[in-house]
Write a protein that holds these residues in place. Structure first.
Motif, PDB file in Angstrom:
ATOM      1  N   ASP A 186      25.921 -27.804 -26.978  1.00 11.36           N
ATOM      2  CA  ASP A 186      26.239 -26.645 -26.157  1.00 11.36           C
ATOM      3  C   ASP A 186      25.815 -26.925 -24.713  1.00 11.36           C
ATOM      4  N   PRO A 187      26.312 -26.136 -23.746  1.00  8.17           N
ATOM      5  CA  PRO A 187      25.876 -26.320 -22.359  1.00  8.17           C
ATOM      6  C   PRO A 187      24.346 -26.297 -22.243  1.00  8.17           C
ATOM      7  N   GLY A 188      23.817 -27.317 -21.582  1.00  7.49           N
ATOM      8  CA  GLY A 188      22.368 -27.404 -21.374  1.00  7.49           C
ATOM      9  C   GLY A 188      21.626 -28.169 -22.446  1.00  7.49           C
ATOM     10  N   ASP A 189      22.262 -28.439 -23.590  1.00 10.94           N
ATOM     11  CA  ASP A 189      21.608 -29.220 -24.639  1.00 10.94           C
ATOM     12  C   ASP A 189      21.431 -30.670 -24.194  1.00 10.94           C
ATOM     13  N   GLN A 190      20.376 -31.287 -24.688  1.00  9.63           N
ATOM     14  CA  GLN A 190      20.082 -32.672 -24.324  1.00  9.63           C
ATOM     15  C   GLN A 190      20.392 -33.627 -25.470  1.00  9.63           C
ATOM     16  N   VAL A 191      20.884 -34.802 -25.100  1.00 10.97           N
ATOM     17  CA  VAL A 191      21.098 -35.900 -26.037  1.00 10.97           C
ATOM     18  C   VAL A 191      20.358 -37.114 -25.494  1.00 10.97           C
ATOM     19  N   LEU A 192      19.498 -37.717 -26.318  1.00  9.63           N
ATOM     20  CA  LEU A 192      18.719 -38.881 -25.912  1.00  9.63           C
ATOM     21  C   LEU A 192      19.546 -40.152 -26.114  1.00  9.63           C
ATOM     22  N   LEU A 193      19.495 -41.047 -25.113  1.00  2.43           N
ATOM     23  CA  LEU A 193      20.279 -42.282 -25.121  1.00  2.43           C
ATOM     24  C   LEU A 193      19.434 -43.429 -24.598  1.00  2.43           C
ATOM     25  N   ALA A 194      19.670 -44.622 -25.096  1.00  3.93           N
ATOM     26  CA  ALA A 194      19.004 -45.809 -24.557  1.00  3.93           C
ATOM     27  C   ALA A 194      19.613 -46.173 -23.206  1.00  3.93           C
ATOM     28  N   ASP A 195      18.772 -46.628 -22.300  1.00  4.75           N
ATOM     29  CA  ASP A 195      19.192 -47.107 -20.984  1.00  4.75           C
ATOM     30  C   ASP A 195      18.585 -48.492 -20.797  1.00  4.75           C
ATOM     31  N   PRO A 196      19.401 -49.569 -20.801  1.00  4.51           N
ATOM     32  CA  PRO A 196      20.852 -49.600 -20.635  1.00  4.51           C
ATOM     33  C   PRO A 196      21.617 -49.237 -21.901  1.00  4.51           C
ATOM     34  N   PRO A 238      22.758 -35.690 -20.679  1.00  2.00           N
ATOM     35  CA  PRO A 238      22.349 -36.974 -21.242  1.00  2.00           C
ATOM     36  C   PRO A 238      20.998 -37.386 -20.676  1.00  2.00           C
ATOM     37  N   VAL A 239      20.083 -37.773 -21.551  1.00  2.00           N
ATOM     38  CA  VAL A 239      18.745 -38.181 -21.126  1.00  2.00           C
ATOM     39  C   VAL A 239      18.594 -39.671 -21.425  1.00  2.00           C
ATOM     40  N   GLY A 240      18.707 -40.474 -20.365  1.00  2.00           N
ATOM     41  CA  GLY A 240      18.549 -41.912 -20.536  1.00  2.00           C
ATOM     42  C   GLY A 240      17.084 -42.298 -20.629  1.00  2.00           C
ATOM     43  N   ILE A 241      16.750 -43.094 -21.632  1.00  2.00           N
ATOM     44  CA  ILE A 241      15.370 -43.539 -21.848  1.00  2.00           C
ATOM     45  C   ILE A 241      15.326 -45.047 -21.628  1.00  2.00           C
ATOM     46  N   ALA A 242      14.513 -45.475 -20.671  1.00  2.00           N
ATOM     47  CA  ALA A 242      14.437 -46.894 -20.351  1.00  2.00           C
ATOM     48  C   ALA A 242      13.912 -47.686 -21.548  1.00  2.00           C
ATOM     49  N   VAL A 243      14.654 -48.730 -21.915  1.00  2.00           N
ATOM     50  CA  VAL A 243      14.246 -49.607 -23.012  1.00  2.00           C
ATOM     51  C   VAL A 243      14.283 -51.045 -22.519  1.00  2.00           C
ATOM     52  N   GLY A 244      13.506 -51.893 -23.167  1.00  2.00           N
ATOM     53  CA  GLY A 244      13.443 -53.296 -22.782  1.00  2.00           C
ATOM     54  C   GLY A 244      13.220 -54.181 -23.973  1.00  2.00           C
ATOM     55  N   ALA A 245      12.839 -55.424 -23.677  1.00  2.00           N
ATOM     56  CA  ALA A 245      12.661 -56.406 -24.738  1.00  2.00           C
ATOM     57  C   ALA A 245      11.583 -55.993 -25.729  1.00  2.00           C
ATOM     58  N   ASP A 246      10.599 -55.214 -25.271  1.00  2.00           N
ATOM     59  CA  ASP A 246       9.504 -54.827 -26.160  1.00  2.00           C
ATOM     60  C   ASP A 246       9.970 -53.900 -27.285  1.00  2.00           C
ATOM     61  N   ASP A 282      26.972 -50.410 -14.372  1.00  2.00           N
ATOM     62  CA  ASP A 282      27.750 -49.653 -15.351  1.00  2.00           C
ATOM     63  C   ASP A 282      26.911 -49.130 -16.516  1.00  2.00           C
ATOM     64  N   PHE A 283      25.708 -49.640 -16.703  1.00  2.00           N
ATOM     65  CA  PHE A 283      25.008 -49.388 -17.956  1.00  2.00           C
ATOM     66  C   PHE A 283      23.797 -48.473 -17.838  1.00  2.00           C
ATOM     67  N   GLY A 284      23.614 -47.837 -16.673  1.00  2.00           N
ATOM     68  CA  GLY A 284      22.529 -46.882 -16.555  1.00  2.00           C
ATOM     69  C   GLY A 284      21.699 -47.084 -15.308  1.00  2.00           C
ATOM     70  N   ASP A 285      20.499 -46.499 -15.334  1.00  2.00           N
ATOM     71  CA  ASP A 285      19.607 -46.501 -14.168  1.00  2.00           C
ATOM     72  C   ASP A 285      18.394 -47.408 -14.341  1.00  2.00           C
ATOM     73  N   ASN A 286      18.345 -48.144 -15.418  1.00  2.00           N
ATOM     74  CA  ASN A 286      17.196 -48.986 -15.729  1.00  2.00           C
ATOM     75  C   ASN A 286      17.385 -50.373 -15.109  1.00  2.00           C
ATOM     76  N   ALA A 287      16.975 -50.507 -13.836  1.00  2.00           N
ATOM     77  CA  ALA A 287      17.053 -51.767 -13.083  1.00  2.00           C
ATOM     78  C   ALA A 287      18.446 -52.392 -13.128  1.00  2.00           C
ATOM     79  N   PRO A 288      19.508 -51.625 -12.866  1.00  2.00           N
ATOM     80  CA  PRO A 288      20.852 -52.195 -12.958  1.00  2.00           C
ATOM     81  C   PRO A 288      21.120 -53.285 -11.932  1.00  2.00           C
ATOM     82  N   GLN A 289      20.451 -53.202 -10.784  1.00  2.00           N
ATOM     83  CA  GLN A 289      20.691 -54.193  -9.738  1.00  2.00           C
ATOM     84  C   GLN A 289      20.124 -55.558 -10.108  1.00  2.00           C
ATOM     85  N   ARG A 290      19.331 -55.612 -11.169  1.00  2.00           N
ATOM     86  CA  ARG A 290      18.713 -56.881 -11.577  1.00  2.00           C
ATOM     87  C   ARG A 290      19.307 -57.429 -12.871  1.00  2.00           C
ATOM     88  N   HIS A 291      20.455 -56.877 -13.298  1.00  2.00           N
ATOM     89  CA  HIS A 291      21.059 -57.338 -14.549  1.00  2.00           C
ATOM     90  C   HIS A 291      22.574 -57.469 -14.437  1.00  2.00           C
TER      91      HIS A 291
END
Length: 390
Positions: free
Chosen positions: A117-127, A143-151, A356-365
């Motif tokens: 519904d309007p205002g509901d959140q969905v959690l997503l991996a970033d990138p 959409p709630v992007g959650i920064a993920v990495g190699a760990d 294209d893949f999110g806000d998690n250091a896109p300029q470095r990938h």
């Protein structure tokens, strides 16, 4: 006379273009000028759709099988997919829970539409795949992007859900294997996340579009983790039917009628000739060919990862599936988009920048797709080496 102002929905401000398409357009323009371009930007298999599938589609056309199917899909195809889950994964699923859709994108849109519904959140991996966050935005969700990495294997984890799940969260969406990283969610973590979502009155959506293209181990479907999961799959990647625009969803039983209503109103039904063609996708002869092609993708990955590492790209883990390599490029550039554009113009190699893949250091990938023959990948590596002065 003053310029006329035309209406534009506010949601469009949160929906960005797919930047790789601009690179692709430029690559095509250079090819039209006679330039040779090595394409490592597009996530489309270079293999032709298997002949058995094409023949089945041709037969349907010749026999006049061109009428609408039920909105949930051709019953025979739903039965075939249920049988596929049993033979490949050892999982029993009722055909009544299987919905045939117009591509996996159609399945994702339907799932998000019945949940958000309007205002509901969905959690997503970033990138992550950019359309997923835009689908949520289309339904007026957040959409709630959650920064993920190699760990964390570049994936959401039960711990990350615990940390980020809030009062407005209704779902989490994971992809296994993922685009752009090719990494998997471990089966135990998948079960924990499914149980977590249920405890918090939410839903786990699992994108399994790249199932079948997993290299060291057999991927387990998340259907084995819980019946309270939306599974999204596609006939585009492993089955190599990109232009046929066909996918499917396995939905919890209580949602099937709601999805049926939406399908009827949004696009009525998936393309009929494509559904008849797909009946042949699950035949043993076709699956044997597709598995042989999967082995070719693995060989490409096994060549390209060490070759890129030798050029200075940072690839901390070997991708487990799909046909992508998400590579750190900070030793080579601080602006992946400018780097990709310059590489295309000067070296004739097309790759996808991280923007294209999110806000998690896109300029470095950057992302490489190994959807070309090994010979073409070798040529691409040679050109990149020359561009870098290696």
């Amino acid at each position: 006379m003053a310029d006329k102002v035309f209406p534009l929905a506010q949601r469009m401000r949160g929906i960005e273009p797919f930047h790789v398409m601009e690179l692709l357009a430029r690559a095509r323009a250079l090819e039209a000028q006679g330039r040779s371009i090595v394409h490592m930007e597009i996530g489309e298999p270079d293999f032709a759709t298997p002949r058995t599938i094409c023949d089945a589609g041709i037969r349907a056309l010749q026999q006049g099988e061109l009428y609408y199917t039920p909105a949930l899909g051709l019953p025979a195809l739903r039965e075939k997919i249920a049988g596929f889950y049993k033979t490949r994964y050892g999982v029993d699923v009722s055909p009544a829970r299987i919905i045939i859709t117009s591509g996996a994108s159609g399945a994702l849109l339907l799932a998000i539409a019945v949940l958000v519904d309007p205002g509901d959140q969905v959690l997503l991996a970033d990138p992550g795949y950019p359309a997923n966050r835009h689908f949520v935005r289309m339904m007026e969700g957040e959409p709630v992007g959650i920064a993920v990495g190699a760990d964390s294997n570049y994936q959401l984890t039960p711990q990350l859900l615990e940390r980020h799940w809030g009062g407005r969260t209704v779902a989490a969406l994971v992809a296994s294997p993922s685009n752009p990283t090719g990494m998997l969610v471990p089966a135990a973590a998948m079960r924990e996340m499914a149980a977590f979502a249920v405890r918090h009155n939410g839903v786990l959506m699992v994108d399994e579009i790249y199932h079948g293209l997993v290299y060291e181990e057999a991927a387990e479907t998340a259907l084995d983790a819980s019946e309270n999961i939306f599974i999204i799959n596609s006939l585009s990647k492993y089955f190599q039917m990109t232009g046929w625009r066909l996918g499917w969803m396995v939905a919890p039983e209580r949602y099937v009628r709601e999805i049926d209503k939406l399908s009827q109103n949004i696009y009525l039904a998936a393309p009929t000739p494509s559904q008849y063609a797909a009946l042949a996708a699950f035949e043993p002869e076709t699956l044997a060919l597709l598995d042989a092609r999967r082995d070719e993708f693995k060989a490409r990955r096994d060549y390209l990862v060490p070759a890129l590492r030798a050029l200075g790209f940072d690839i901390p883990q070997m991708p487990q599936g799909a046909f992508y390599i998400y590579a750190g490029c900070s030793r080579l550039t601080q602006d992946s988009y400018a780097f990709a554009l310059d590489l295309l113009e000067k070296a004739g190699v097309a790759i996808t920048p991280g923007i294209d893949f999110g806000d998690n250091a896109p300029q470095r990938h950057v992302r490489f797709a190994y959807t070309q023959s090994i010979a073409r990948l070798q040529e691409g590596v040679r050109r990149i080496a020359a561009y870098l002065g290696c």
